[in-house]
Design an enzyme around this catalytic site. Sequence first.
Site: not given
Length: 627
Positions: A298, A301, A307-308, A364, A391-392, A407, A416
């Site tokens: 993390y 990233f 990206k952000y 998350e 888990d979404m 993302e 992914e």
Amino acid sequence: MADTTISVGLEVRSANNPDIVGDLGTEAGYSFGLLQLLRAGVQEEILKPQNMISNAFEPANLQMTENSWAGFIVGEISACEPLDSPDDSTRQKCEALVKQQIQWAAHLGLSSVIFTCPSMDGGLNFPRVVGRALGMLGYTQAWVRITVTKRDTEAWKKWNVLRTLCEHNPKLVVALELGPELPNESFLQQWLAEPVRTVILSTTSFISNKKGFPVLSKAHQSFLRQLMELNVQVVISTECIDEKLNAAGGIAAYQQYIRHIYRTRPELGIVDQFASGYHDYLQSPLQPLMDNLESATYEVFEKDPIKYQEYERATYRALLDRVPDNSDIVTVLMVVGAGRGPLVQRALQAAENAKRKVKLYAVEKNPNAIVTLRARKEEEWGDLVEVVHCDMRYWEAPEKCDILISELLGSFGDNELSPECLDGAQRFLKDSGISIPSSYTAYISPMSSTKLYNEVSSYKDLEHMETPYVVKFRAVHELAEPKAVWRFDHPDRKVVMDLGSPNFNNHNTRYSTQRFQTKTDSMMHGVAGYFESTLYKDVMISIHPKTHSPGMFSWFPIFFPLKSPLYLPANSYVDIHFWRLCDARKVWYEWTAIPVTQDGQTKTCTAIVGAASSIHNIDGRSSWIGL
Ligand SMILES: C[S@@+](CC[C@H](N)C(=O)[O-])C[C@H]1O[C@@H](n2cnc3c(N)ncnc32)[C@H](O)[C@@H]1O
């Protein structure tokens, strides 16, 4: 710039003693020397009908009779040209001479030997002899000297025949001699995918500057700088070291100039600085759904400067579009796959900048990342944010959201499993809701890279040849511009999930065939993969070479290898077939490449199926992504 030195060697073609190259070379600042193992004239003498090959290795015939310069000298192998002689005796004697030189070099412990590649017009005995030598060399590397000139555009083909017949042996590398005039760009670029270890520059390829010092033409400088990125060393080759050299600064000036070029290479861009040490290094793609990412991952990233920023811009624009100014409406945002919270932070910032009221859910599934999210809620976000450990795909949300932010993208966009995760998450997006990203597209292109091919084949098993890798490309030559293979859009209201059915994910399978035309003769070693994603309207992120978001380093390209390299002649076509497939437990890719010929008159294309690579990774037998 990390590395500030380059190894520069010296070849004095008329030298008849290692002391000459060794003493002169070290005095003038050179790091190593090239020297013929046999004295001048020995080959011609041995080839006379009355002379026996057994006399060749008299001490008087050898330039190095003991190993005092062994650490400094690269041994040049004589008698390569007549290896294809139609005369049996000449051919056999040369073969024996080469074999003896190889054994002598191995005995002395030379780090490398160098063969000069003959024309090979008369036959293929040279590759056979080199192939056999590779088996005798132990730790000694074999360089093959190949000259590129403006007129001879066949140099790469010669190398390709040699390395193919030597079974792509990684001990065989290129010593590329650059003639005084270089061929056009496309004939140079193909060398960037080859194992070029050394660049040889004759003193006659230099020009003089105003003060009389040797310098290279702009074209030579530019190509040399590109080769320097592949960690090459350079050899300065001269007939002799005397007044004929005709350059201010003498022989030392050449190595000083090469080192100057090396030191003054352009500063690395931010992406290359970040990628330092990762070039051409094979990494397994992450599986953030099946595995729990580590804190350090993390952290990497989160260093991305672009990206952000782009996610924040997309969220800001979506908020402005969705809610009028001065409204009291509270917009519900959900960040799904929130990690340690950088997108949550950016979404809150976007709301503040847009002056919009928001409520945010951070969803998350990684229990370790949840610890950080809860700590941040307590210390930074307070009641604005609700942290949900779930888990979404299976979360029963207490309300629907206006903007769903995620993302879950890999180097190939969907690798992914963003499509599968967002199929689940879109259940709690309002009918009029916005998904950021709104789409992503996967791109492919045929590519050549001896380096990557050798890395993968060194595992010597099928599994590694049928596995995609995330790689920061360097020793890679793209054979054509990337083309889109497929795209995913979110939300996708057509999707009806029947989780009880084994075919519930069939709508996320894809199949696409793309045709590419090659510019030069080339060896295809695999397929490069990229993605482009639209976050919201015209806010994009991309790793496609033509549209790459400047400075963004979160994703390197993906590389799908071919088990057997495919030879593609100049201006020919290749069809790449790509599949995204799934069953109830996993998703995987299959791929194959098929050369295509085109009839000059009718322009009809025919696939040469007999020359195709096989279909890789059938049924996900070697690589897959777990659902
Ligand atoms: C690529 S990371 C992005 C993390 C963070 N949003 C960022 O941009 O730095 C993807 C995150 O999604 C999480 N994730 C993946 N699949 C998920 C799922 N089905 N439900 C919830 N979280 C998921 C992973 O654990 C991981 O933290």
